[in-house]
Design a protein around this motif. Structure first.
Motif, PDB file in Angstrom:
ATOM      1  N   ALA A   1     -14.993  33.150 -17.978  1.00 59.41           N
ATOM      2  CA  ALA A   1     -15.038  33.704 -16.630  1.00 59.41           C
ATOM      3  C   ALA A   1     -15.734  32.762 -15.655  1.00 59.41           C
ATOM      4  N   ASP A   2     -15.286  32.796 -14.414  1.00 59.23           N
ATOM      5  CA  ASP A   2     -15.877  31.954 -13.373  1.00 59.23           C
ATOM      6  C   ASP A   2     -17.344  32.275 -13.145  1.00 59.23           C
TER       7      ASP A   2
ATOM      8  N   THR B   1      -9.794  27.524 -11.240  1.00 55.68           N
ATOM      9  CA  THR B   1     -10.692  28.584 -11.669  1.00 55.68           C
ATOM     10  C   THR B   1     -10.015  29.435 -12.736  1.00 55.68           C
TER      11      THR B   1
ATOM     12  N   ARG C   1      -9.722  32.535 -12.512  1.00 56.15           N
ATOM     13  CA  ARG C   1      -8.879  33.480 -11.770  1.00 56.15           C
ATOM     14  C   ARG C   1      -7.489  32.888 -11.522  1.00 56.15           C
ATOM     15  N   GLU C   2      -7.431  31.608 -11.182  1.00 51.94           N
ATOM     16  CA  GLU C   2      -6.129  30.977 -10.942  1.00 51.94           C
ATOM     17  C   GLU C   2      -5.305  30.901 -12.221  1.00 51.94           C
TER      18      GLU C   2
ATOM     19  N   GLU D   1      -4.017  34.430 -12.835  1.00 52.47           N
ATOM     20  CA  GLU D   1      -2.967  34.800 -11.883  1.00 52.47           C
ATOM     21  C   GLU D   1      -1.631  34.205 -12.307  1.00 52.47           C
TER      22      GLU D   1
END
Length: 361
Positions: free
Chosen positions: A65-66, A331, A333-334, A337
């Motif tokens: 996680a970031d 990241t 998250r990227e 996604e």
């Protein structure tokens, strides 16, 4: 025991520095035991407390996680390869969990030991290979694993679990289905094929590898030839860590090949690859299972090599569609996604849900 948190002036490394995908923030605490006894002591202490914890080894199959991790990360770095007594013609190796897996393969090939040469170049630690039942180019850890030494999370005792106790199937084991424990060492059974790397290895069991070697399926080639050919194939796919190859900054294959009932496979176009599932991995009752190609599904849902969402630093590998890569500064998250987008496209086009292979920390 190395507790980075308590070392004067020492900065705790970000998880991005400890994972091959190069994403992840700084954990609250990081400890890295250097011996098997210290590893057991550290894990026992964590499990006996109310502290949040996570286990990280080679970091090759992990998306961190970031925001890092709000608790203690136990970094498994214990190393060592020990020969055990074994029947004539066979070699037993006891390998510490933190030993890099490819170092084990290199040791085997150099010493004329057959059985894992096709598993060359796979990043990560030895303790992780039973968790995934790692396999490639016609070989699986399942075929050479004798047992795993495991610190049981409930009893806090070290147990020897035979390979038959681990429910090893395609990319799965009891560790993927609720059993909590820390593998501290593994025992492998290899064949003494000769004195050195020129000894003949196991029969070549994968068409792509046979083609690369220029031999028929079932042929035996020198261990060193099999290893070098596998490494070349993996490099061509960006699956060997290389500072000069952006496609190698990944967590390896991001999705597992789906295993579906035969009736589902029949709904796909005729050119969709499919393989029979081994008899011992078939259910005792119910429809026969077939393995599909996740890469084919991704490509035929309109996702091409090198694909990226607009503005994202995460991208599909330019060499094959199973790896998601960090093109520089991406990241977590990227990455997620992009993974979610791919899953949606495949689901919409083929009604098949791709399952991620990495562990999410």
């Amino acid at each position: 025991m190395s507790d980075v948190t308590k070392q004067p002036g020492a900065a705790i490394p970000a998880l991005a520095e400890l994972t091959t995908l190069r994403v992840g923030g700084v954990p609250e605490r990081l400890i890295a035991p250097t011996t098997g006894a210290e590893l057991i002591e550290a894990a026992t202490g964590l499990w006996s407390s109310d502290e949040a914890w996570a286990i990280l080894a080679g970091g090759s199959n992990t998306v961190a996680a970031d925001d890092g991790f709000d608790g203690t990360v136990l970094h498994v770095v214990t190393r060592g390869i020990e020969r055990l007594d074994a029947p004539t013609g066979e070699v037993r190796l006891r390998v510490q969990a933190g030993e890099p897996w490819d170092d084990v393969v290199r040791y085997a090939v150099t010493n004329g030991l057959a059985g894992i040469e096709a598993l060359s170049g796979i990043p990560g630690s030895t303790g992780a290979v039973p968790v995934q039942n790692v396999g490639a180019y016609g070989q699986e850890v399942k075929s050479v694993l004798v047992a795993a030494e495991v610190l049981d999370a409930d009893s806090l005792e070290v147990r020897r679990l035979e390979a038959s106790d681990l429910a090893l199937t395609y990319r799965s084991s009891i560790f993927k289905h609720g059993y909590e424990g820390l593998i501290t060492a593994v025992e492998l059974r290899l064949a003494q094929a000769g004195a050195d790397a020129s000894a003949p290895g196991s029969p070549v069991a994968y068409p792509q590898l046979a083609a690369a070697l220029g031999v028929d399926l079932g042929a035996r080639v020198p261990l060193e030839a099999a290893r070098e050919s596998v490494l070349a194939l993996r490099r061509s796919k960006g699956m060997v860590l290389d500072a000069d190859d952006a496609d190698s900054v990944s967590a390896g294959s991001f999705f597992t090949n789906p295993i579906v009932p035969e009736a589902v496979a029949r709904q796909l176009p005729g050119d969709a690859p499919r393989w029979a599932v081994a008899a011992d991995d078939q259910p005792d009752d119910g429809p026969a299972l077939v393995k599909l190609s996740a890469a084919w599904l991704i490509e035929h849902s309109g996702i091409s090599r090198g694909f990226a969402l607009p503005g994202s630093r995460a991208a599909v590998s330019g060499k094959h569609t199973l790896a998601l890569t960090n093109r520089g500064g991406a990241t977590a998250r990227e990455i997620l996604e992009l993974a979610t987008f791919i899953q949606a496209r495949v689901s919409n086009d083929f009604a098949i849900n791709l399952q991620p292979e990495p562990t999410f920390l």
